[in-house]
Structures are given as C-alpha cells and as structure tokens.
Design a protein around this motif. Structure first.
Motif, short mmCIF file in Angstrom:
data_model
loop_
_atom_site.label_atom_id
_atom_site.label_comp_id
_atom_site.label_asym_id
_atom_site.label_seq_id
_atom_site.Cartn_x
_atom_site.Cartn_y
_atom_site.Cartn_z
N HIS A 1 -67.16 87.85 81.72
CA HIS A 1 -66.21 88.48 82.43
C HIS A 1 -66.46 89.97 82.69
CE1 HIS A 1 -64.33 85.54 79.37
NE2 HIS A 1 -64.11 84.95 80.66
N HIS B 1 -70.89 85.22 84.04
CA HIS B 1 -71.39 84.67 82.70
C HIS B 1 -72.59 83.87 82.61
CE1 HIS B 1 -66.72 83.61 83.11
NE2 HIS B 1 -66.80 83.67 81.71
N HIS C 1 -66.91 78.31 81.61
CA HIS C 1 -65.80 77.58 81.10
C HIS C 1 -64.80 77.89 82.36
CE1 HIS C 1 -66.27 81.54 79.17
NE2 HIS C 1 -65.30 81.72 79.80
N HIS D 1 -61.11 79.09 83.51
CA HIS D 1 -60.26 80.22 83.04
C HIS D 1 -58.71 80.00 83.82
CE1 HIS D 1 -64.18 82.02 83.47
NE2 HIS D 1 -63.69 82.62 82.38
N ASP E 1 -59.57 81.79 78.32
CA ASP E 1 -61.01 80.97 78.69
C ASP E 1 -60.41 79.65 77.78
OD1 ASP E 1 -62.33 83.07 78.99
OD2 ASP E 1 -63.73 83.29 77.49
ZN LIG Z 1 -64.58 83.25 80.64
#
Ligand SMILES: [Zn+2]
Ligand SMILES: [Zn+2]
Ligand SMILES: [Zn+2]
Length: 153
Positions: free
Chosen positions: A41, A89, A95, A97, A108
C-alpha cells in the motif's frame, strides 16, 4: 518458515532477480527492504521517499524504473486503490482490496472471498478475473450506516 528473516527473504528475491537476468543495485536492494519491512500500500513516491532517506542520490525516475522491472520479473505487483496513484506490494503477498469511496479506507481480503464470483464469471463468460489489479469500490461498514449490523459471511 526458515525464510522468515527479512534479510534472508530479501536475499531470496535478489537471487531470483539474478537468475532471471536482473541486476542487483543499491536502489533495488533498498526498495525491496522497504517493501519487506513495511508491507504494501505504498505509492512509488512514498517508496522513493523512504529509499531517499537512506540513499539521497537515488532519483524518483530510478525508483519508477526499478518498480517496472521488478514487476516484469514477478517480484512486485501494483494495485489501483481508487483515483490516486497505484500502491505496490510484493507479489507473494498480493491480495484483493475493498476501498471505501466515501472515506477512502481500504480492507485487505483473502483471494477466497472472490472465489465464487471468479468461478461464476469464468464459467459463464470464459473470463478470468485478476483479483489483485483493481480494488473493489463501495462503502465501508461505518460509511454505509451499518455500524451496528453483525458482520456477514
Ligand atoms: Zn493490500
Ligand atoms: Zn468509509
Ligand atoms: Zn495497473
């Protein structure tokens, strides 16, 4: 997990870079340390600021170039969290969001949260969703006035 130690994990990634023909530079090493230390992030500018705290000679353009190459090599990915700049990331921790359009908060979530949708879309339309590239917009619990409601699912 034996590779849990940060410098060991940075070394793993650097070794992978070398195997894939990537060069290991100081800027690149500092960038990876930042990503391992504080997680994702962070925008390219934030990462550049953190790297420049330790190596003021590293230019923002160098950071952008490094992020591009690290993405090509499969080490780093980016996500668009909203209207602002992309967040980066490590690919291994990517992952999906959820992003609140009102307050901007992000959540997340694990891949399996989208598993049903991904399977349905693939079956009906032959379309493979990339669950990491864009955040799913909506309203968080607080902003939807749903604060007292029990969490579902
Ligand atoms: Zn994230
Ligand atoms: Zn919100
Ligand atoms: Zn993108």
């Amino acid at each position: 997990m034996p590779g849990d130690d940060r410098s060991e994990r940075v070394e793993d990634v650097l070794a992978r870079l070398r195997r894939n023909g990537g060069r290991v530079t100081k800027a690149r090493q500092l960038l990876l340390e930042e990503l391992f230390d504080r997680g994702g992030h962070r925008t390219a500018e934030e990462l550049a600021g953190a790297v420049q705290d330790r190596a003021p000679e590293v230019h923002l353009s160098t950071i952008y170039r490094n992020l591009d190459e690290l993405e090509r090599l499969g080490v780093v990915t980016h996500s668009h969290m909203g209207h602002g700049p992309a967040a980066y990331h490590l690919a291994e921790t990517a992952h999906p969001h959820l992003v609140c359009e009102r307050c901007g908060s992000t959540i997340d979530v694990p891949d399996e949260v989208l598993g049903g949708l991904m399977a349905t879309v693939r079956r009906r339309y032959g379309f493979a969703i990339d669950p990491h590239h864009f955040a799913i917009p909506g309203r968080c619990r607080a902003c939807s006035g749903d604060a007292g409601a029990p969490a579902r699912g």
